[in-house]
Write a protein that holds these residues in place. Structure first.
Motif, PDB file in Angstrom:
ATOM      1  N   ALA A  48       0.853  -1.177   0.000  1.00 51.89           N
ATOM      2  CA  ALA A  48       0.000   0.000   0.000  1.00 51.89           C
ATOM      3  C   ALA A  48       0.901   1.242   0.000  1.00 51.89           C
ATOM      4  CB  ALA A  48      -0.895  -0.012   1.236  1.00 51.89           C
ATOM      5  N   ILE A  49       0.339   2.335  -0.483  1.00 54.14           N
ATOM      6  CA  ILE A  49       1.150   3.524  -0.766  1.00 54.14           C
ATOM      7  C   ILE A  49       1.312   4.438   0.450  1.00 54.14           C
ATOM      8  CG2 ILE A  49       1.323   5.586  -2.233  1.00 54.14           C
ATOM      9  CD1 ILE A  49       1.555   2.947  -3.795  1.00 54.14           C
ATOM     10  N   GLU A  50       2.557   4.774   0.721  1.00 54.58           N
ATOM     11  CA  GLU A  50       2.834   5.757   1.772  1.00 54.58           C
ATOM     12  C   GLU A  50       2.988   7.118   1.090  1.00 54.58           C
ATOM     13  OE1 GLU A  50       6.281   4.739   4.256  1.00 54.58           O
ATOM     14  OE2 GLU A  50       6.777   6.864   4.334  1.00 54.58           O
ATOM     15  N   LEU A  51       2.225   8.107   1.563  1.00 52.29           N
ATOM     16  CA  LEU A  51       2.347   9.455   0.999  1.00 52.29           C
ATOM     17  C   LEU A  51       3.250  10.292   1.902  1.00 52.29           C
ATOM     18  CD1 LEU A  51      -1.421  10.188   0.135  1.00 52.29           C
ATOM     19  CD2 LEU A  51       0.376   9.381  -1.423  1.00 52.29           C
ATOM     20  N   PHE A  93      -4.649   2.430  -0.924  1.00 50.91           N
ATOM     21  CA  PHE A  93      -4.602   3.608  -0.044  1.00 50.91           C
ATOM     22  C   PHE A  93      -3.806   4.773  -0.644  1.00 50.91           C
ATOM     23  CE2 PHE A  93      -6.053   0.825   3.513  1.00 50.91           C
ATOM     24  CZ  PHE A  93      -7.141   1.607   3.881  1.00 50.91           C
ATOM     25  N   SER A  94      -3.825   4.884  -1.957  1.00 52.24           N
ATOM     26  CA  SER A  94      -3.040   5.950  -2.574  1.00 52.24           C
ATOM     27  C   SER A  94      -3.685   7.328  -2.438  1.00 52.24           C
ATOM     28  CB  SER A  94      -2.759   5.624  -4.044  1.00 52.24           C
ATOM     29  OG  SER A  94      -3.942   5.228  -4.689  1.00 52.24           O
ATOM     30  N   GLU A  95      -4.944   7.387  -1.980  1.00 59.78           N
ATOM     31  CA  GLU A  95      -5.584   8.703  -1.803  1.00 59.78           C
ATOM     32  C   GLU A  95      -5.304   9.304  -0.434  1.00 59.78           C
ATOM     33  OE1 GLU A  95      -7.173  10.719  -3.883  1.00 59.78           O
ATOM     34  OE2 GLU A  95      -6.803   9.338  -5.539  1.00 59.78           O
ATOM     35  N   ILE A  96      -5.502   8.516   0.622  1.00 54.32           N
ATOM     36  CA  ILE A  96      -5.264   9.078   1.966  1.00 54.32           C
ATOM     37  C   ILE A  96      -3.919   8.627   2.536  1.00 54.32           C
ATOM     38  CG2 ILE A  96      -7.742   9.263   2.488  1.00 54.32           C
ATOM     39  CD1 ILE A  96      -7.373   6.879   4.449  1.00 54.32           C
ATOM     40  N   GLY A  97      -3.241   7.722   1.862  1.00 52.67           N
ATOM     41  CA  GLY A  97      -1.947   7.227   2.336  1.00 52.67           C
ATOM     42  C   GLY A  97      -2.123   6.096   3.341  1.00 52.67           C
ATOM     43  N   ALA A  98      -1.363   5.019   3.128  1.00 56.94           N
ATOM     44  CA  ALA A  98      -1.397   3.909   4.090  1.00 56.94           C
ATOM     45  C   ALA A  98      -0.851   4.364   5.430  1.00 56.94           C
ATOM     46  CB  ALA A  98      -0.577   2.737   3.562  1.00 56.94           C
ATOM     47  N   ASN A  99      -0.027   5.412   5.412  1.00 58.46           N
ATOM     48  CA  ASN A  99       0.509   5.913   6.692  1.00 58.46           C
ATOM     49  C   ASN A  99      -0.593   6.574   7.524  1.00 58.46           C
ATOM     50  OD1 ASN A  99       0.803   7.616   4.423  1.00 58.46           O
ATOM     51  ND2 ASN A  99       2.584   8.686   5.223  1.00 58.46           N
TER      52      ASN A  99
END
Ligand SMILES: O=C(O)[C@@H](CO)OP(=O)(O)O
Ligand SMILES: [Mg+2]
Length: 401
Positions: A48-51, A93-99
């Motif tokens: 999942a994407i970390e922003l 989770f690229s919209e709100i960030g997995a972080n």
């Protein structure tokens, strides 16, 4: 009542000195939980994407917080995490960030536990948890993406498999870490530490094997129980896709050679655990290796599975591994991490709950491991952000939370 009445997000420091997301969740009757996202360096391609933390916080404030506040009960973890998925709308989770997602998910779980007056592991795992404890795998020597000019293999992990208690196991790993310091000093090898507090000497892998084998044997003799060791090869980081080979400092290995090399290491050093010995997209090569040595050792998929049930299902079908690494931030929520553990356990795949190389004082993974009866936890051997989890395990074992 555990209805969420406020979610606060902020940027805090992680152990590498980078920013990360911290979340506070407050409930109607005063429950409070705080969670902070960790961060990887040798991240899997399919995670999942970390922003950037600022971006993740702004997006979560806009999209996730309104779906949680006055809408969801903190004690109802599946609803919290479903709201996070709905707020995000993507599958990574690229919209709100997995972080942001994982920080909120963990904070909500803690707020739920706080309301119940129960320790987090009991809220997550039920009243009968807390009898079994995971064996901690402690990173004692490392390189790869975690330290420059050190070993090719990312992590050499002390594994006190014969320890009579979790406290003995934690102290055994610390003693191995200390013993390695002494061996390095005897050999006049200067060593700083890598991102996870493991020694990062400028030695080749062969010498590292020698040193770790000596240290685990010495400490095992002192404490009187078996201490083995294992590896996180993090092979995806050394795989050259174009040439289809694994690139080491002094040579390259084809996939076949890599499988043979790892199988030899398993026999020679009696390795109890080998994580990511092959590329993250090579389910087949993983299966060939598991077929060869799966009876002797754990072949664990980290970048291969990224805590994702779909990828794990494929691995189960193909017989790719007999163990899975579980990192909540790889998939974004505790529910997803839980589901991966359940699927693994049902299929005889051993879950290993894990930290990331970038960490905070957050102790959620210690509770997650106890809550799910995970046989192993990988959370370092030394350094404050690592000992936070190890010391929490000691407290859980003593019922002293
Ligand atoms: O590869 C790993 O298993 C982890 C943790 O040890 O490292 P990172 O967090 O950098 O992905
Ligand atoms: Mg790994």
């Amino acid at each position: 009542m555990t209805q969420i009445v406020d979610v606060r997000l902020r940027r805090i420091l992680d152990s590498r000195g980078n920013g990360t997301v911290e979340a506070d969740v407050l409930t109607e009757s005063g429950g409070f939980g705080r969670g902070a996202a960790p961060s990887g360096a040798s991240t899997g391609e399919h995670e999942a994407i970390e922003l950037a933390p600022e971006e993740a916080i702004a997006a979560a404030r806009e999209r996730a917080v309104p779906r949680l506040v006055d809408e969801v009960y903190a004690g109802d973890q599946r609803s919290v995490d479903a709201a996070l998925h709905a707020a995000d709308g993507t599958d990574d989770f690229s919209e709100i960030g997995a972080n942001s997602a994982v920080a909120i998910s963990m904070a909500a779980a803690k707020a739920g536990a706080d309301m119940l007056g129960a320790p987090l592991y009991q809220h997550l795992g039920g009243a009968f948890r807390g009898e079994n404890f995971p064996i901690p795998l402690g990173n004692v020597v490392g390189g790869g993406e975690h330290a420059a000019d050190a070993t090719d293999i990312q992590e050499f992990l002390s594994a006190p498999v014969g320890a009579p208690s979790v406290t003995d196991a934690v102290f055994a790993n610390a003693a191995v870490h200390g013993e390695i310091h002494d061996i390095l000093a005897e050999r006049s090898i200067p060593a700083g530490k890598g991102d996870e507090g493991a020694w990062a000497p400028s030695v080749d892998d062969e010498e590292a094997f020698e040193i770790v084998a000596e240290a685990t044997e010495t400490v095992s003799g002192e404490v009187g129980f078996e201490i083995g060791f294992g590896l996180d090869v993090a092979a995806a980081e050394m795989y050259d896709e174009e040439d289809e080979e694994y690139v080491y400092s002094d040579r390259t290995r084809s996939t076949e050679e890599q499988i043979d090399y790892i199988a030899e290491l398993v026999s020679e050093y009696d390795l109890v655990y080998v994580e990511d010995p092959l590329d993250e997209n090579d389910f087949e090569a993983f299966a060939d290796l598991t077929e060869k040595v799966g009876e002797q050792t754990l072949i664990c998929g980290d970048d291969l599975f990224v805590t994702n049930t779909e990828r794990l299902s494929q691995g189960i079908e193909q017989g790719s591994a007999n163990s899975i690494l579980i990192k909540p931030n790889q998939i974004g929520t505790l529910t997803d991490a839980f589901d991966a553990i359940e699927l693994a356990t049902r299929n005889g795949i051993e879950p290993v709950v894990s930290h990331r190389s970038g960490e905070t004082e957050d102790t959620t993974i210690a509770h997650l491991a106890v809550a799910t009866d995970a046989p192993f936890i990988k959370t370092g051997a030394a350094g404050g952000e690592r000992t936070a989890k190890l010391n929490e395990l000691i407290r859980i074992a003593e019922d002293a939370l």
